[in-house]
Design a protein around this motif. Structure first.
Motif, PDB file in Angstrom:
ATOM      1  N   THR A  76       0.851  -2.435   5.502  1.00 49.60           N
ATOM      2  CA  THR A  76       1.073  -1.000   5.469  1.00 49.60           C
ATOM      3  C   THR A  76       2.097  -0.625   6.545  1.00 49.60           C
ATOM      4  N   GLY A  81      -6.853   3.951  -3.981  1.00 47.75           N
ATOM      5  CA  GLY A  81      -6.565   2.955  -2.953  1.00 47.75           C
ATOM      6  C   GLY A  81      -7.780   2.092  -2.664  1.00 47.75           C
ATOM      7  N   THR A 102       0.791  -1.239   0.000  1.00 43.92           N
ATOM      8  CA  THR A 102       0.000   0.000   0.000  1.00 43.92           C
ATOM      9  C   THR A 102       0.818   1.281   0.000  1.00 43.92           C
ATOM     10  N   PHE A 138      -3.402  -7.395   3.871  1.00 47.89           N
ATOM     11  CA  PHE A 138      -2.936  -6.058   3.509  1.00 47.89           C
ATOM     12  C   PHE A 138      -1.718  -5.730   4.372  1.00 47.89           C
ATOM     13  N   TRP A 170      -0.159   4.740  -1.704  1.00 47.89           N
ATOM     14  CA  TRP A 170      -1.454   5.379  -1.485  1.00 47.89           C
ATOM     15  C   TRP A 170      -1.288   6.632  -0.620  1.00 47.89           C
ATOM     16  N   THR A 180      -1.415   6.712   4.301  1.00 42.22           N
ATOM     17  CA  THR A 180      -1.813   5.397   3.787  1.00 42.22           C
ATOM     18  C   THR A 180      -2.696   4.663   4.793  1.00 42.22           C
TER      19      THR A 180
END
Length: 346
Positions: free
Chosen positions: A49, A32, A20, A47, A23, A65
């Motif tokens: 991040t 995103g 990510t 996911f 983003w 993000t």
């Protein structure tokens, strides 16, 4: 989609993880959200991040993000469908605007609380130390050189104690490492073996791709024997292994075009290796992107492959790599190139 258990847990994560870090800078909130919608539709449930994202890090965009992911959770109500990983930023000149106190107790608590608020969630499935506090070789540093000015004192027990408290409070479920070395990885693992009340590191997020297979030296054996799974990042070497920079091309809005400092995968040897991998992919009726990602997917020490994209076209191709099986002959071809031009990028 293929799923694999996070080591030492009952959590099954998709072999493709949605990265990510663009983003909030290269991608808007809307983009995103579109990526998350598509990824979930294709079976991705993992996911990754960090509070540092988007990169390059900047005070005006700090943790944007995480905010984008949080707004998607709020909009969709899909938090319970996602295994979510995030990270605390380590000490560095470029993170002084975040904090300069490393992984002290108050720093870890502050970082976790901030991430929970931005992500609009009550818990984080996998909380990772983004890079070591001590001076060592990560982020493109090939060899270790001891820094006599580094006054780091071994605080691994204290770090794990704080993480243990956060686990007990239900704010994080599991813990992992990132950009770590063999020594650091074993040091954390041994501490939790000796002190069974401390949480065990279950994953390590390090770079791994056709231009940088250094994880195979030392860390891959640790990964398999100690059951600490690799979350492979930069599987396309900042996009170099898509072939889009070949011949000196500088495509508009591409990461290395926009941010030339991220150029460790651009060198004479790396360019030569990329061309040879491209030729091999073409000979086997594959795109270089799919071959490069399928190679990472195939490794037994890889728990999940963190892909990232700035366009839906890229995202679709990256995810579809899970459908590609590389033949024994093709794997031999990859190893031949690697043996001739080993790890041209640090």
């Amino acid at each position: 989609m293929i799923y694999k258990k996070l080591p030492h847990t009952d959590l099954e994560v998709s072999k493709i993880c949605l990265g990510t870090m663009t983003w909030g800078r290269q991608n808007s909130e809307e983009e995103g959200h579109q990526q998350m919608d598509y990824a979930v539709d294709k079976g991705i449930n993992f996911f990754d991040t960090a509070e540092l994202y988007p990169i390059p890090a900047h005070p005006d965009r700090y943790a944007d993000t995480e905010k984008i992911i949080g707004s998607w959770f709020k909009k969709t109500g899909s938090r319970d469908k996602i295994i979510l990983g995030t990270k605390i930023a380590g000490k560095a000149d470029f993170t002084k605007f975040i904090r300069s106190s490393g992984f002290r107790r108050e720093s870890l608590i502050e970082a976790v609380e901030g991430s929970l608020e931005r992500l609009q969630t009550d818990y984080i499935d996998l909380y990772q130390l983004h890079w070591p506090e001590r001076s060592t070789n990560y982020f493109g540093k090939r060899g270790y050189k001891h820094d006599l000015t580094d006054h780091w004192q071994d605080n691994i027990h204290q770090v794990l104690e704080t993480l243990s408290d956060l686990v007990s409070e239900g704010k994080i479920r599991h813990v992992g490492l990132s950009n770590e070395t063999p020594w650091g990885t074993m040091r954390f693992l041994e501490e939790s073996k000796v002190h069974s009340n401390l949480p065990r590191m279950i994953t390590i997020q390090n770079p791994y791709n056709l231009l940088n297979r250094q994880f195979e030296v030392g860390l891959s054996e640790i990964s398999i024997r100690e059951n600490i799974g690799l979350l492979a990042y930069s599987p396309l070497g900042f996009g170099v292994l898509s072939g889009k920079y070949m011949g000196g091309m500088k495509p508009a809005n591409a990461r290395i075009t926009l941010f030339p400092a991220y150029s460790r995968y651009i060198s004479e040897n790396a360019n030569r290796a990329t061309q040879e991998y491209y030729n091999l992919a073409q000979e086997n009726n594959l795109s270089l992107t799919k071959m490069a990602l399928a190679y990472v997917n195939s490794k037994p020490f890889v728990t999940s492959n963190i892909i990232g994209a700035t366009s839906m076209k890229q995202l679709k191709e990256n995810i579809s790599s899970i459908e590609v099986d590389l033949s024994d002959e093709l794997m031999k071809g990859i190893d031949t190139i690697h043996n001739n031009i080993p790890d041209p990028a640090p």
